[in-house]
Design an enzyme around this catalytic site. Structure first.
Site, PDB file in Angstrom:
ATOM      1  N   CYS A  71       0.859  -1.098  -0.077  1.00 18.55           N
ATOM      2  CA  CYS A  71       0.156   0.087   0.261  1.00 18.55           C
ATOM      3  C   CYS A  71       0.877   1.496  -0.200  1.00 18.55           C
ATOM      4  CB  CYS A  71      -0.950   0.134   1.324  1.00 18.55           C
ATOM      5  SG  CYS A  71      -2.047   1.116   1.243  1.00 18.55           S
ATOM      6  N   CYS A 178      -1.242   3.773  -6.211  1.00 18.22           N
ATOM      7  CA  CYS A 178      -2.108   3.253  -5.581  1.00 18.22           C
ATOM      8  C   CYS A 178      -2.074   1.720  -5.765  1.00 18.22           C
ATOM      9  CB  CYS A 178      -3.484   4.280  -4.960  1.00 18.22           C
ATOM     10  SG  CYS A 178      -4.588   3.125  -4.199  1.00 18.22           S
TER      11      CYS A 178
END
Ligand code: DGL
Length: 265
Positions: A71, A178
C-alpha cells in the site's frame, strides 16, 4: 518453507500477492486487510501509522520471512515506524510510487494516487529527487480505491475519466501510485484506446521482497513446486475467508484458487 505477510487497506494487496506467487510459486502468504479503516487515503499520518503497526502485528504472529506493506498510502507514512519495530528480525518492504522508473523514460507523467499519498512530503521528495526536470501532474483519485474494493464498475469508470481529464494534453504516461489501481489497468488503457503507458509496482516490489529474503525469483522450493497457498486472511484483525469481490479481477481469481482450507461455500 517461505512465508510472506502482506498488508493493505483492502484489495490493493492482490497485485503484489499475485506477483509473489508468479515469482515464488512455493511461497505461502498471509494477508491482512483493514476494512474497518478503509479508505486509507482519507486517514491522517498518525492514524495510518497506527493501522500499519496493527496489521503488521497480526502478520508478525505468523513469523513471516518478510512483511510487505502493499500500500503506497501506508508506506509513505508508516514504513519507518514498521521497520523500527520489526527489522532486522523481519525485513519490511514498502511500496512507493514508481516515480524513478517513469522519470527514466524522459517523458512528462502523471501520478494517480489517494488524497493522502498525493499530499505527502514523501511523494513530493520522489518527484524532486528523480523528476525535477519533468512536468509531473499529481492527481488524487478520491473514491477510486473504495469502488475497486466492491467492484463498482460505473464509479470506477467515472473516476478514471475524471483523472484522465486532469492530465495535460499529450501526457501519456501514468504512475499508479495506489496499489488498488493496478487491478483496473485494463480499463484505464481502454479509456484512452491503449495510448497510455502505465508504471505499476507489484513486480518490482515482489522482486525486492525475494531479494531481501535472500531467494531468487522462481528459485525456491523443491523443483519450484507450485504449492504456495494463502494460509490466512484477516480483516481488521479478524480471521476471514477471501472476499468474494476478488472474483471481479484476474489476479483475484488466481488467489482464490490458492486459498488454504475448505473451499468457499
Ligand atoms: N491501496 C492503497 C494504496 O496503495 C490505499 C487505498 C485506500 O485508500 O484505502 O495507496
Amino acid at each position: 518453507m517461505t512465508r510472506i505477510g502482506l498488508l493493505d487497506s483492502g484489495l490493493g494487496l492482490l497485485g503484489t500477492a499475485d506477483a509473489l506467487f508468479h515469482l515464488a510459486p512455493s511461497a505461502d502468504l498471509v494477508l491482512a486487510m483493514d476494512p474497518d479503516f478503509t479508505p486509507y487515503g482519507n486517514l491522517s499520518p498518525a492514524e495510518l501509522e497506527a493501522r500499519a503497526l496493527n496489521s503488521a502485528a497480526v502478520l508478525a504472529d505468523w513469523e513471516p520471512d518478510a512483511i510487505v506493506i502493499a500500500c503506497n498510502t501506508a508506506s509513505v507514512q508508516a514504513l519507518e515506524a514498521v521497520r523500527a519495530r520489526y527489522e532486522p528480525h523481519i525485513p519490511v518492504i514498502g511500496t512507493v510510487p514508481a516515480v524513478k522508473m517513469a522519470a527514466g523514460t524522459g517523458q512528462d507523467f502523471a501520478i494517480w494516487a489517494t488524497p493522502a499519498t498525493t499530499g505527502s512530503a514523501y511523494q513530493q521528495n520522489l518527484i524532486d529527487s528523480f523528476a525535477a526536470d519533468l512536468t509531473v501532474s499529481k492527481i488524487a483519485c478520491p473514491g477510486l480505491a473504495e469502488a475497486i474494493n466492491i467492484a463498482d464498475i460505473p464509479t470506477i469508470d467515472a473516476a478514471i475519466d475524471a483523472a484522465l481529464d486532469q492530465m495535460d494534453p499529450g501526457m501519456e504516461t501514468v504512475v499508479l501510485g495506489c496499489t488498488h489501481y493496478g487491478l483496473i489497468a485494463d480499463r484505464i488503457m481502454a479509456a484512452r484506446a491503449g495510448a497510455i503507458t502505465l508504471f505499476d509496482s507489484p513486480i518490482p516490489v515482489a522482486k525486492q521482497t525475494l531479494r531481501r529474503i535472500g531467494i531468487d525469483a522462481r528459485g525456491i522450493g523443491p523443483d519450484h513446486a507450485d504449492t504456495g497457498q494463502v494460509l490466512a486472511t484477516f480483516a481488521s484483525g479478524r480471521r476471514v475467508r477471501l472476499p468474494a469481490s476478488l472474483a471481479a479481477y484476474p489476479a483475484g481469481n488466481r488467489l482464490l484458487t490458492r486459498e488454504a482450507g475448505p473451499g468457499r461455500s
